[in-house]
Design an enzyme around this catalytic site. Sequence first.
Site, PDB file in Angstrom:
ATOM      1  CG  PHE A   1      -1.910   1.101   1.277  1.00  0.00           C
ATOM      2  CD1 PHE A   1      -2.874   1.246   0.297  1.00  0.00           C
ATOM      3  CD2 PHE A   1      -1.885   2.022   2.312  1.00  0.00           C
ATOM      4  CE1 PHE A   1      -3.787   2.282   0.339  1.00  0.00           C
ATOM      5  CE2 PHE A   1      -2.789   3.058   2.367  1.00  0.00           C
ATOM      6  CZ  PHE A   1      -3.743   3.193   1.374  1.00  0.00           C
TER       7      PHE A   1
ATOM      8  CG  ASN B   1       0.349   3.613   4.625  1.00  0.00           C
ATOM      9  OD1 ASN B   1       0.504   2.443   4.261  1.00  0.00           O
ATOM     10  ND2 ASN B   1      -0.562   3.951   5.529  1.00  0.00           N
ATOM     11  CE  LYS B   2       0.944  -1.467   5.411  1.00  0.00           C
ATOM     12  NZ  LYS B   2      -0.262  -0.637   5.234  1.00  0.00           N
ATOM     13  CG  ASN B   3       8.634   0.038   5.662  1.00  0.00           C
ATOM     14  OD1 ASN B   3       7.577   0.453   6.135  1.00  0.00           O
ATOM     15  ND2 ASN B   3       9.730  -0.097   6.379  1.00  0.00           N
ATOM     16  CG  LEU B   4       8.710  -2.879  -1.617  1.00  0.00           C
ATOM     17  CD1 LEU B   4       9.298  -4.276  -1.410  1.00  0.00           C
ATOM     18  CD2 LEU B   4       7.783  -2.892  -2.831  1.00  0.00           C
TER      19      LEU B   4
END
Length: 390
Positions: free
Chosen positions: A196, A198-201
């Site tokens: 998603f 806002n995730k790290n990836l």
Amino acid sequence: MISSRPRTESEHSDEQSWLVPLSDVQVDAEIEDAVMSVVRSGWWSMGPRVAELEGEFARFCGAKHAFAVANGTAALHLALLAVGCGSGDEVVVPSLNFVAAANSIGHAGATPVFCDVLGEHDLNLNPDDLDPAIGPATRAVVVMHYGGHPCPMDAIMEVAKRRGLAVVEDAAHAPGAKWRGRMCGTIGDVGCFSFFANKNLPTGEGGMVVTDDDELADQIRLFRSHGMTTLTWDRHRGHAHSYDVVAQGFNYRLDEIRAAIGLVQLRRLERQNAERARIVALYRAALDGANGLGMPFPSRAEATSAHHLAVVVLPDGCPRDDFRAFLAGRGIQTSVHYPPIHRFSAYRGMGSRPLPVTDALAPRLVTLPLYSHMTDLDAAAVTNAVLAAT
């Protein structure tokens, strides 16, 4: 370089411009070129870039199988179906969690049973509360590596093995996190990741399922694409000419555009996780123990965090809404991870058990801004505002 900052519902309503947003996505020429290469190719649905991303992600994690999917929720649903969860089963899951975990359990036909977390120092599932939550109908446990910080997997796996349970790791927050040198997502039976925005990836939407189990992999592969025995890309290349349908599956596939973005983001992941860790260290130095504040997840020799979230525990009696409003007035965006699932109307009374630590801690949790390209000045603006608010 273009910065594309995701908006929350509150931003949509009042068009507030944040000095330091909760999260931030950077778009540069490498990402643009990767996307345009797919667009120009004319093949946009699941194809060679998805296969490449699966291979690279499997190598990164040290997993035998990796399956790219539409989102992290789809990953959880597929994992639960693959390990055999269905009607009449129960699945233990921490309530301090995103609701997708419980929703996925319900969509698999099972019932969530909520368990408690460890405490102010560690917001992950408490292994000592796992055994009491297990009953004769329990099929699996879903553990979430909260904020990118690994759960105490040794104790969890011991309980699961003793009680004959499957372990699904919700590693949505934890790509690159490790427990005793093993990548989160590869310790249980199946691991689930989210891509998603806002995730790290981040790829906008997307996710990944990993497993070392060949039989589980076969189930995940089938359920991901309508239960069909071959894919459109296989038939396009002439590797297959027809297909059978052997299960009532879903359309949980990832597309080529997001896979192309994911390949770029995966190459950057370790560096960006390290940059997140640097910002969290600045937060911890300024805030942990100051004005009654706490920061969970102190450094542990056995754990390497992905640092997805930076969470503070407010002092007892500090009104969270007032605290967040004060920071918003300073241009600092915050969030809450999470409202406990067992408090939502749809889950009230379901799998009801006493959760004293979750109930006591949840109203005191606030998530601070965190993204890899935050500057020291950004971090200082956040910590100064937090200290002024408390």
